[in-house]
Design a protein around this motif. Sequence first.
Motif, PDB file in Angstrom:
ATOM      1  N   ALA A   1      26.868 -34.713 -21.671  1.00  0.00           N
ATOM      2  CA  ALA A   1      27.302 -33.414 -21.180  1.00  0.00           C
ATOM      3  C   ALA A   1      28.700 -33.064 -21.680  1.00  0.00           C
ATOM      4  N   TRP A   2      29.589 -34.054 -21.714  1.00  0.00           N
ATOM      5  CA  TRP A   2      30.943 -33.814 -22.233  1.00  0.00           C
ATOM      6  C   TRP A   2      30.917 -33.451 -23.713  1.00  0.00           C
ATOM      7  N   LEU A   3      30.116 -34.155 -24.517  1.00  0.00           N
ATOM      8  CA  LEU A   3      30.028 -33.873 -25.946  1.00  0.00           C
ATOM      9  C   LEU A   3      29.376 -32.521 -26.195  1.00  0.00           C
ATOM     10  N   VAL A   4      28.347 -32.182 -25.417  1.00  0.00           N
ATOM     11  CA  VAL A   4      27.712 -30.869 -25.577  1.00  0.00           C
ATOM     12  C   VAL A   4      28.699 -29.761 -25.251  1.00  0.00           C
ATOM     13  N   ASN A   5      29.542 -29.983 -24.253  1.00  0.00           N
ATOM     14  CA  ASN A   5      30.576 -29.005 -23.917  1.00  0.00           C
ATOM     15  C   ASN A   5      31.549 -28.827 -25.072  1.00  0.00           C
ATOM     16  N   ILE A   6      31.911 -29.921 -25.756  1.00  0.00           N
ATOM     17  CA  ILE A   6      32.812 -29.823 -26.910  1.00  0.00           C
ATOM     18  C   ILE A   6      32.136 -29.075 -28.050  1.00  0.00           C
ATOM     19  N   CYS A   7      30.824 -29.321 -28.243  1.00  0.00           N
ATOM     20  CA  CYS A   7      30.085 -28.678 -29.332  1.00  0.00           C
ATOM     21  C   CYS A   7      29.806 -27.198 -29.061  1.00  0.00           C
ATOM     22  N   GLY A   8      30.156 -26.694 -27.894  1.00  0.00           N
ATOM     23  CA  GLY A   8      29.919 -25.304 -27.585  1.00  0.00           C
ATOM     24  C   GLY A   8      28.573 -25.035 -26.947  1.00  0.00           C
ATOM     25  N   GLY A   9      27.844 -26.052 -26.540  1.00  0.00           N
ATOM     26  CA  GLY A   9      26.552 -25.876 -25.907  1.00  0.00           C
ATOM     27  C   GLY A   9      26.665 -25.764 -24.404  1.00  0.00           C
ATOM     28  N   LYS A  10      25.520 -25.561 -23.763  1.00  0.00           N
ATOM     29  CA  LYS A  10      25.457 -25.433 -22.316  1.00  0.00           C
ATOM     30  C   LYS A  10      24.467 -26.445 -21.769  1.00  0.00           C
ATOM     31  N   ILE A  11      24.875 -27.134 -20.713  1.00  0.00           N
ATOM     32  CA  ILE A  11      24.012 -28.125 -20.074  1.00  0.00           C
ATOM     33  C   ILE A  11      24.479 -28.308 -18.640  1.00  0.00           C
ATOM     34  N   ASP A  12      23.545 -28.523 -17.757  1.00  0.00           N
ATOM     35  CA  ASP A  12      23.890 -28.756 -16.360  1.00  0.00           C
ATOM     36  C   ASP A  12      24.635 -30.076 -16.214  1.00  0.00           C
ATOM     37  N   ILE A  13      25.687 -30.044 -15.409  1.00  0.00           N
ATOM     38  CA  ILE A  13      26.481 -31.252 -15.197  1.00  0.00           C
ATOM     39  C   ILE A  13      25.649 -32.251 -14.397  1.00  0.00           C
ATOM     40  N   PRO A  14      25.432 -33.461 -14.894  1.00  0.00           N
ATOM     41  CA  PRO A  14      24.566 -34.412 -14.177  1.00  0.00           C
ATOM     42  C   PRO A  14      25.265 -35.003 -12.968  1.00  0.00           C
ATOM     43  N   ASP A  15      24.460 -35.347 -12.005  1.00  0.00           N
ATOM     44  CA  ASP A  15      24.929 -36.052 -10.811  1.00  0.00           C
ATOM     45  C   ASP A  15      24.263 -37.425 -10.768  1.00  0.00           C
ATOM     46  N   GLN A  16      24.902 -38.352 -10.102  1.00  0.00           N
ATOM     47  CA  GLN A  16      24.402 -39.722 -10.082  1.00  0.00           C
ATOM     48  C   GLN A  16      23.057 -39.841  -9.376  1.00  0.00           C
ATOM     49  N   PHE A  17      22.717 -38.868  -8.522  1.00  0.00           N
ATOM     50  CA  PHE A  17      21.478 -38.940  -7.772  1.00  0.00           C
ATOM     51  C   PHE A  17      20.448 -37.901  -8.243  1.00  0.00           C
TER      52      PHE A  17
ATOM     53  N   PRO B   1      16.138 -38.477 -13.120  1.00  0.00           N
ATOM     54  CA  PRO B   1      16.338 -38.794 -14.543  1.00  0.00           C
ATOM     55  C   PRO B   1      15.429 -37.984 -15.468  1.00  0.00           C
ATOM     56  N   ASN B   2      14.217 -37.638 -15.020  1.00  0.00           N
ATOM     57  CA  ASN B   2      13.324 -36.863 -15.873  1.00  0.00           C
ATOM     58  C   ASN B   2      13.887 -35.473 -16.140  1.00  0.00           C
ATOM     59  N   VAL B   3      14.441 -34.840 -15.101  1.00  0.00           N
ATOM     60  CA  VAL B   3      15.021 -33.508 -15.267  1.00  0.00           C
ATOM     61  C   VAL B   3      16.250 -33.568 -16.167  1.00  0.00           C
ATOM     62  N   VAL B   4      17.103 -34.585 -15.954  1.00  0.00           N
ATOM     63  CA  VAL B   4      18.313 -34.722 -16.776  1.00  0.00           C
ATOM     64  C   VAL B   4      17.948 -34.957 -18.234  1.00  0.00           C
ATOM     65  N   SER B   5      16.935 -35.794 -18.489  1.00  0.00           N
ATOM     66  CA  SER B   5      16.516 -36.066 -19.865  1.00  0.00           C
ATOM     67  C   SER B   5      15.965 -34.806 -20.530  1.00  0.00           C
ATOM     68  N   THR B   6      15.195 -34.031 -19.789  1.00  0.00           N
ATOM     69  CA  THR B   6      14.668 -32.777 -20.336  1.00  0.00           C
ATOM     70  C   THR B   6      15.797 -31.811 -20.661  1.00  0.00           C
ATOM     71  N   ASN B   7      16.816 -31.738 -19.814  1.00  0.00           N
ATOM     72  CA  ASN B   7      17.957 -30.866 -20.090  1.00  0.00           C
ATOM     73  C   ASN B   7      18.709 -31.313 -21.332  1.00  0.00           C
ATOM     74  N   ILE B   8      18.812 -32.617 -21.547  1.00  0.00           N
ATOM     75  CA  ILE B   8      19.498 -33.131 -22.744  1.00  0.00           C
ATOM     76  C   ILE B   8      18.726 -32.728 -24.004  1.00  0.00           C
ATOM     77  N   ILE B   9      17.406 -32.880 -23.978  1.00  0.00           N
ATOM     78  CA  ILE B   9      16.599 -32.493 -25.141  1.00  0.00           C
ATOM     79  C   ILE B   9      16.749 -30.998 -25.416  1.00  0.00           C
ATOM     80  N   GLN B  10      16.741 -30.177 -24.367  1.00  0.00           N
ATOM     81  CA  GLN B  10      16.880 -28.743 -24.547  1.00  0.00           C
ATOM     82  C   GLN B  10      18.259 -28.384 -25.105  1.00  0.00           C
TER      83      GLN B  10
END
Length: 415
Positions: free
Chosen positions: A91-107, A110-119
């Motif tokens: 998420a930090w690197l995507v923010n540097i690259c100018g992209g948008k991604i939901d900030i992950p939480d520890q809880f 994982p399936n939703v977070v992984s899908t957001n990373i791919i998107q």
Amino acid sequence: MSQSGGMADASVTKMASESTLGGEQAQVDDGTMEDILEKLKILNYQVAFSQQWASSKGQKNHNFRPLTRQHFCQPAQNLNEQYFYFASLVAWLVNICGGKIDIPDQFDDPNVVSTNIIQALKDLDMSVRDIMPSKIRQGFGDSVLLTLSMLCDQALKEKGFQFLQPTYPQDNYSEDTRIEDPSAATDEIADDVNFRPDSDDDEWYEGLPGYSKEQNEYKAAIQSQVNPEAWRLELETVAPQLKLSQQEHMKDWRAHIEWIGNLLKKLTALFPDVKQSLKNVNEDIQKAIEKIQKRELTLSSQFVEQTERYRQIHQELQTYQENYNTCSTTVNNLSTKLNQITEDLERVKHDIEDREAQMSDSKPLVNIKKALTELKTETKTMELRIGVLQHTVLHHAVKSKSTEMNDHHGDSTHL
């Protein structure tokens, strides 16, 4: 941000074009995590990510430890912690690259977070051909390393950082310093000297290549035949390529003997005091052992009844344990027999149920009735055929008899 110059570290001097940018597929090997770590150090992740970004994004209660060279190459003891570190770093690197991604939480799931990373990777026009949510959900492996490598390269590109080829210093030695005589160079470089003791300790033999034993047997000091200036120039030429180290076994044996003698003198001086100290310690230990033995005898005499009762209870316990083991064996045997009887009973019940089902089934009776009906029909057909045949035979017999009678009447008339 732009840097140039010679960077000696090979892991840092890899070009950013080796990773996946603009649709080209990156290569993941054993050194990929090391390259990622070096790129993150260039991005100052220990400050920008671990402190500023994590605290500003609501992760104040989480402590991100510095990465190691095998962090995402193999599973950690806490897989959830490892995956949360990976998701936060992405998420930090995507923010540097100018992209948008939901900030992950520890809880988070994982399936939703992984899908957001791919998107997010697709939105940044990165190739996700070999990256699937099921692979990056593990938090380690080739897919995780490939994702981080692509994002690090894109982040460096966004920061304007470029890797330049390393520059090496030029040799400032002139061509005149070269030795034109190969034999002289051989004599200058050949410094491997073999020593061996002679019968006399003050005499030694040095074997040099190209000399006989008689020529080397002398007691005078060795006179060098090498030009000192040429030797100095040659040494300056090859010195950067040589690593000189003093080996322990090459030291003088006389120094060893002297050192051992000094140690022996020190030991001899310290031995009386140490001996007396050890003797005192031995006396103290002996006294303590005698006190312990006396105390043991006293305790034994005071607790005779308790000791005897303990022995009786222990024997009873052993007896009860043996009885318990015997009963346990009997119970196991009976349980085995019960299981066998239960299996036989179930089998008999199954057979009875099958027979009852067969007895209550009316299909055989229906089949018998149907067969009787067919048999009666066939019997009637057969009787009809028999009647027709009997009529045919009777008609033929009457006809034959009539023919005979006519023939006999004709013969009588003729006569």
